[in-house]
Design a protein around this motif. Structure first.
Motif, PDB file in Angstrom:
ATOM      1  N   MET A 197       1.574  -1.505   4.040  1.00  0.00           N
ATOM      2  CA  MET A 197       0.897  -2.764   4.347  1.00  0.00           C
ATOM      3  C   MET A 197       1.153  -3.765   3.220  1.00  0.00           C
ATOM      4  O   MET A 197       1.176  -3.407   2.050  1.00  0.00           O
ATOM      5  CB  MET A 197      -0.611  -2.547   4.505  1.00  0.00           C
ATOM      6  N   PHE A 198       1.324  -5.031   3.577  1.00  0.00           N
ATOM      7  CA  PHE A 198       1.576  -6.087   2.600  1.00  0.00           C
ATOM      8  C   PHE A 198       0.254  -6.590   2.021  1.00  0.00           C
ATOM      9  O   PHE A 198      -0.728  -6.779   2.750  1.00  0.00           O
ATOM     10  CB  PHE A 198       2.323  -7.240   3.266  1.00  0.00           C
ATOM     11  N   ALA A 199       0.207  -6.801   0.709  1.00  0.00           N
ATOM     12  CA  ALA A 199      -1.013  -7.255   0.039  1.00  0.00           C
ATOM     13  C   ALA A 199      -0.692  -8.430  -0.876  1.00  0.00           C
ATOM     14  O   ALA A 199       0.360  -8.456  -1.531  1.00  0.00           O
ATOM     15  CB  ALA A 199      -1.636  -6.120  -0.766  1.00  0.00           C
ATOM     16  N   ARG A 200      -1.610  -9.404  -0.921  1.00  0.00           N
ATOM     17  CA  ARG A 200      -1.541 -10.509  -1.894  1.00  0.00           C
ATOM     18  C   ARG A 200      -2.502 -10.174  -3.022  1.00  0.00           C
ATOM     19  O   ARG A 200      -3.711 -10.081  -2.826  1.00  0.00           O
ATOM     20  CB  ARG A 200      -1.906 -11.830  -1.235  1.00  0.00           C
ATOM     21  N   VAL A 201      -1.940 -10.004  -4.206  1.00  0.00           N
ATOM     22  CA  VAL A 201      -2.680  -9.460  -5.345  1.00  0.00           C
ATOM     23  C   VAL A 201      -2.945 -10.541  -6.382  1.00  0.00           C
ATOM     24  O   VAL A 201      -2.069 -11.357  -6.682  1.00  0.00           O
ATOM     25  CB  VAL A 201      -1.894  -8.290  -5.984  1.00  0.00           C
ATOM     26  N   THR A 202      -4.168 -10.555  -6.924  1.00  0.00           N
ATOM     27  CA  THR A 202      -4.532 -11.440  -8.036  1.00  0.00           C
ATOM     28  C   THR A 202      -5.098 -10.593  -9.161  1.00  0.00           C
ATOM     29  O   THR A 202      -6.084  -9.870  -8.976  1.00  0.00           O
ATOM     30  CB  THR A 202      -5.571 -12.481  -7.602  1.00  0.00           C
ATOM     31  N   ILE A 203      -4.471 -10.669 -10.340  1.00  0.00           N
ATOM     32  CA  ILE A 203      -4.929  -9.944 -11.527  1.00  0.00           C
ATOM     33  C   ILE A 203      -5.589 -10.943 -12.465  1.00  0.00           C
ATOM     34  O   ILE A 203      -5.008 -11.970 -12.802  1.00  0.00           O
ATOM     35  CB  ILE A 203      -3.761  -9.230 -12.225  1.00  0.00           C
ATOM     36  N   PHE A 204      -6.811 -10.647 -12.907  1.00  0.00           N
ATOM     37  CA  PHE A 204      -7.582 -11.555 -13.748  1.00  0.00           C
ATOM     38  C   PHE A 204      -7.356 -11.208 -15.218  1.00  0.00           C
ATOM     39  O   PHE A 204      -7.626 -10.087 -15.657  1.00  0.00           O
ATOM     40  CB  PHE A 204      -9.068 -11.471 -13.406  1.00  0.00           C
ATOM     41  N   VAL A 205      -6.862 -12.204 -15.961  1.00  0.00           N
ATOM     42  CA  VAL A 205      -6.558 -12.028 -17.384  1.00  0.00           C
ATOM     43  C   VAL A 205      -7.491 -12.931 -18.172  1.00  0.00           C
ATOM     44  O   VAL A 205      -7.423 -14.152 -18.066  1.00  0.00           O
ATOM     45  CB  VAL A 205      -5.085 -12.372 -17.685  1.00  0.00           C
ATOM     46  N   GLU A 221      -2.648  -8.559   4.831  1.00  0.00           N
ATOM     47  CA  GLU A 221      -2.278  -9.340   6.010  1.00  0.00           C
ATOM     48  C   GLU A 221      -2.919  -8.752   7.265  1.00  0.00           C
ATOM     49  O   GLU A 221      -3.228  -9.470   8.220  1.00  0.00           O
ATOM     50  CB  GLU A 221      -0.749  -9.354   6.165  1.00  0.00           C
ATOM     51  N   ALA A 222      -3.139  -7.429   7.259  1.00  0.00           N
ATOM     52  CA  ALA A 222      -3.712  -6.780   8.432  1.00  0.00           C
ATOM     53  C   ALA A 222      -5.202  -7.061   8.591  1.00  0.00           C
ATOM     54  O   ALA A 222      -5.761  -6.834   9.664  1.00  0.00           O
ATOM     55  CB  ALA A 222      -3.485  -5.267   8.350  1.00  0.00           C
ATOM     56  N   ASN A 223      -5.850  -7.536   7.538  1.00  0.00           N
ATOM     57  CA  ASN A 223      -7.285  -7.813   7.595  1.00  0.00           C
ATOM     58  C   ASN A 223      -7.569  -9.130   6.880  1.00  0.00           C
ATOM     59  O   ASN A 223      -8.174  -9.150   5.810  1.00  0.00           O
ATOM     60  CB  ASN A 223      -8.064  -6.667   6.961  1.00  0.00           C
ATOM     61  N   PRO A 224      -7.132 -10.267   7.424  1.00  0.00           N
ATOM     62  CA  PRO A 224      -7.290 -11.561   6.733  1.00  0.00           C
ATOM     63  C   PRO A 224      -8.758 -11.920   6.543  1.00  0.00           C
ATOM     64  O   PRO A 224      -9.608 -11.600   7.376  1.00  0.00           O
ATOM     65  CB  PRO A 224      -6.591 -12.543   7.680  1.00  0.00           C
ATOM     66  N   GLY A 225      -9.031 -12.576   5.420  1.00  0.00           N
ATOM     67  CA  GLY A 225     -10.393 -12.999   5.121  1.00  0.00           C
ATOM     68  C   GLY A 225     -11.207 -11.967   4.373  1.00  0.00           C
ATOM     69  O   GLY A 225     -12.288 -12.280   3.869  1.00  0.00           O
ATOM     70  N   ARG A 226     -10.714 -10.742   4.285  1.00  0.00           N
ATOM     71  CA  ARG A 226     -11.433  -9.676   3.589  1.00  0.00           C
ATOM     72  C   ARG A 226     -10.798  -9.464   2.215  1.00  0.00           C
ATOM     73  O   ARG A 226      -9.579  -9.333   2.097  1.00  0.00           O
ATOM     74  CB  ARG A 226     -11.374  -8.382   4.403  1.00  0.00           C
ATOM     75  N   THR A 227     -11.621  -9.469   1.173  1.00  0.00           N
ATOM     76  CA  THR A 227     -11.143  -9.291  -0.194  1.00  0.00           C
ATOM     77  C   THR A 227     -11.516  -7.904  -0.696  1.00  0.00           C
ATOM     78  O   THR A 227     -12.677  -7.491  -0.593  1.00  0.00           O
ATOM     79  CB  THR A 227     -11.730 -10.358  -1.133  1.00  0.00           C
ATOM     80  N   VAL A 255       0.848  -1.186   0.000  1.00  0.00           N
ATOM     81  CA  VAL A 255       0.000   0.000   0.000  1.00  0.00           C
ATOM     82  C   VAL A 255       0.885   1.238   0.000  1.00  0.00           C
ATOM     83  O   VAL A 255       1.847   1.325   0.761  1.00  0.00           O
ATOM     84  CB  VAL A 255      -0.934   0.004   1.233  1.00  0.00           C
ATOM     85  N   GLU A 256       0.557   2.194  -0.850  1.00  0.00           N
ATOM     86  CA  GLU A 256       1.261   3.465  -0.905  1.00  0.00           C
ATOM     87  C   GLU A 256       0.262   4.607  -1.000  1.00  0.00           C
ATOM     88  O   GLU A 256      -0.882   4.416  -1.422  1.00  0.00           O
ATOM     89  CB  GLU A 256       2.225   3.521  -2.102  1.00  0.00           C
ATOM     90  N   TYR A 257       0.702   5.801  -0.638  1.00  0.00           N
ATOM     91  CA  TYR A 257      -0.144   6.978  -0.796  1.00  0.00           C
ATOM     92  C   TYR A 257      -0.375   7.241  -2.280  1.00  0.00           C
ATOM     93  O   TYR A 257       0.486   6.986  -3.124  1.00  0.00           O
ATOM     94  CB  TYR A 257       0.513   8.211  -0.181  1.00  0.00           C
ATOM     95  N   ASP A 258      -1.554   7.761  -2.579  1.00  0.00           N
ATOM     96  CA  ASP A 258      -1.836   8.237  -3.932  1.00  0.00           C
ATOM     97  C   ASP A 258      -1.055   9.531  -4.141  1.00  0.00           C
ATOM     98  O   ASP A 258      -1.371  10.570  -3.556  1.00  0.00           O
ATOM     99  CB  ASP A 258      -3.338   8.475  -4.097  1.00  0.00           C
ATOM    100  N   GLU A 259      -0.022   9.477  -4.963  1.00  0.00           N
ATOM    101  CA  GLU A 259       0.837  10.644  -5.145  1.00  0.00           C
ATOM    102  C   GLU A 259       0.108  11.805  -5.802  1.00  0.00           C
ATOM    103  O   GLU A 259       0.538  12.954  -5.687  1.00  0.00           O
ATOM    104  CB  GLU A 259       2.074  10.257  -5.953  1.00  0.00           C
ATOM    105  N   ASN A 260      -0.993  11.501  -6.505  1.00  0.00           N
ATOM    106  CA  ASN A 260      -1.778  12.585  -7.095  1.00  0.00           C
ATOM    107  C   ASN A 260      -2.531  13.379  -6.032  1.00  0.00           C
ATOM    108  O   ASN A 260      -3.006  14.483  -6.298  1.00  0.00           O
ATOM    109  CB  ASN A 260      -2.774  12.022  -8.114  1.00  0.00           C
TER     110      ASN A 260
END
Length: 489
Positions: free
Chosen positions: A311-319, A269-275, A115-120
């Motif tokens: 924050m660490f995130a597990r990411v899934t991109i749908f192709v 990781e900070a909110n497991p089970g939530r997508t 997670v990062e701040y929106d630089e815009n």
């Protein structure tokens, strides 16, 4: 009388014993009748599992202490990379097979992200004058701020002088100087409300207040009370939290599958089970030279959710799959060694390992780029035992040869001289020149003709240019076009 009864009893017992012996002999594996009625294939000889050249005419042990395995009738003609297994052994090994399928394979690209701040939506605070921070309202990075809140107060001799010049112009009722003074104050960082307050109170402020322009948190704090600042000093940054970025790192081999606008799901990781759901907003133009990964930016509206930077995130991109591809279960693939491979099942319990080129793996299915065709039967359970018996080096050599054969051009042009005609067989006997594309030397031979109309106007001894076609799988090439040398010139 007793003697007759005893003789009769002995006859009955003897007949019973004879019948029992005959039944046992009949049931023995060596009996001719059993061999004739059995469905088991004939065993030719026995060999060592790790050395096919070690042969014996009966079961036993190999020099390595392993049980000898039988070679059945028909198996002696197998190629070096093929293995034939007794159907009963197949059952005991639990061998399962499936077919190679072709269809759309929707991909999922898995990655890690942060997670990062929106630089815009990140505001950097700088003073426009030189001075000193007299009073700091925010103390630490991460402190919340609200729009209009005082961030700090600054003492600047330049600002004090500019205020005094403005009030002097007002007391002299010099409108031109008054307008110039107001413009200078605005250029030095005062808001229109502060200039209006100065105009009404006619009192110079020794310390000028700096306000927050939006809600958010302190993303960076670079000063403390008493710090001397200049216009180059980065005093602090204010980050809005309505939107954040998820920056994901995509493996280099998967980078070609990612496009802007694709749907994304991620978990924290900070909110497991939530997508959480978002979309690909931007793809960075360069790969990270250290991690060999491509960074992808995902826009996410927080909707009052607490997402903190780093924050660490597990990411899934749908192709979405765009065209049908060959795919098989991932469990069928034997990875590593000389090459990735699968065990191909042929008729009559014959198996052989074949090299394959793997693509992207999605939900226990893997894309096959090369090595198999639709409908092939492959082994999904027990393939490791079969592979250990197969000669993979021979399989790789065969694969490379087939690949070279497939890469040969299907159409070539060659000069030739007509020697004879075979109208009934629709062939021409010609002497042609070298064909380097097919590694053919100059020779005289019969070649099939695609259409009978190509015979029109041809004569023996005539110099011609032949268009030859040899498609993969065809046993012989064929002539698809003929031009005489005079026509060519």
């Amino acid at each position: 009388m007793k003697r007759y009864f005893l003789m009769f009893a002995l006859l009955v017992v003897g007949a019973g014993i004879g019948f029992s012996v005959a039944w046992v002999l009949k049931s023995m594996p060596g009996s001719e009748e059993t061999s004739a009625d059995s469905d088991e294939p004939e065993i030719l000889y026995w060999v060592a599992p790790m050395d096919p050249n070690y042969r014996r005419d009966k079961p036993g042990k190999s020099p390595m202490g392993m049980d000898l395995v039988p070679v059945y009738a028909g198996a002696e003609n197998l190629s070096e990379d093929e293995v034939q297994i007794n159907p009963l052994v197949e059952q005991n090994m639990g061998i399962r097979t499936t077919n190679v399928k072709k269809g759309k394979l929707d991909r999922k690209v898995h990655a890690v992200g942060y997670v990062e701040y929106d630089e815009n939506a990140l505001h950097h605070i700088h003073t426009r004058v030189e001075g000193w921070i007299e009073k700091l309202s925010v103390k630490d990075t991460g402190d919340p701020v609200t729009e209009g809140q005082v961030l700090f107060e600054i003492y600047s001799p330049e600002l004090v002088n500019a205020q005094e010049e403005y009030l002097l112009a007002k007391s002299n009722k010099n409108q031109e100087m008054l307008d110039a003074g107001a413009g200078r104050l605005e250029a030095l960082g005062l808001s229109s409300e502060q200039i209006q307050e100065l105009n009404e109170t006619e009192t110079t402020s020794q310390r000028v207040r700096v306000f927050a322009k939006s809600n958010g948190v302190v993303g960076m704090l670079g000063v403390r009370e008493g710090t001397h600042v200049t216009p180059a000093t980065h005093t602090m940054s204010i980050a809005e939290l309505d939107k954040v970025w998820i920056v994901a790192e995509i493996l280099e081999r998967q980078s070609s599958y990612v496009e802007i606008g694709q749907k994304v799901e991620f978990e924290l990781e900070a909110n497991p089970g939530r997508t959480y759901k978002g979309s690909v907003d931007y793809i960075y133009p360069e790969l990270d030279p250290t991690t060999r990964s491509l960074q992808v930016r995902i826009m996410f509206e927080t909707n009052n959710e607490v997402l903190r930077p780093n924050m660490f995130a597990r990411v899934t991109i749908f192709v979405d799959g765009t065209e049908p591809v060959l795919h098989i279960p991932s469990e069928a693939v034997i990875r590593g060694g000389l090459t990735d491979r699968v065990v191909l099942a042929a008729e009559s319990s014959i198996y052989r390992s074949v090299p394959v080129v793997l693509g992207l793996e999605v939900d226990a299915r893997v894309h096959i780029l090369d090595g198999l065709k639709e409908g092939d039967t492959i082994v999904t359970s027990g393939q490791f035992l079969i592979d250990s018996e197969s000669n993979i080096e021979v399989a790789i050599a065969r694969y490379e040869e087939e690949k070279k054969e497939a890469e040969k051009p299907t159409n070539v042009t060659v000069s030739a001289t007509i020697r004879d005609f075979d109208h009934e067989g629709q062939r021409l006997r010609v002497k042609h020149g070298k064909i380097p594309e097919w590694k053919w030397g100059s020779m005289t031979m019969f070649i099939d003709v695609a259409e009978k109309s190509l015979f029109d106007g041809l004569e023996k001894g005539q110099e011609v240019i032949l268009d030859l076609e040899h498609k993969p799988g065809d046993k012989r090439p064929k002539i698809t076009g003929i031009q005489t040398v005079s026509e060519e010139q």
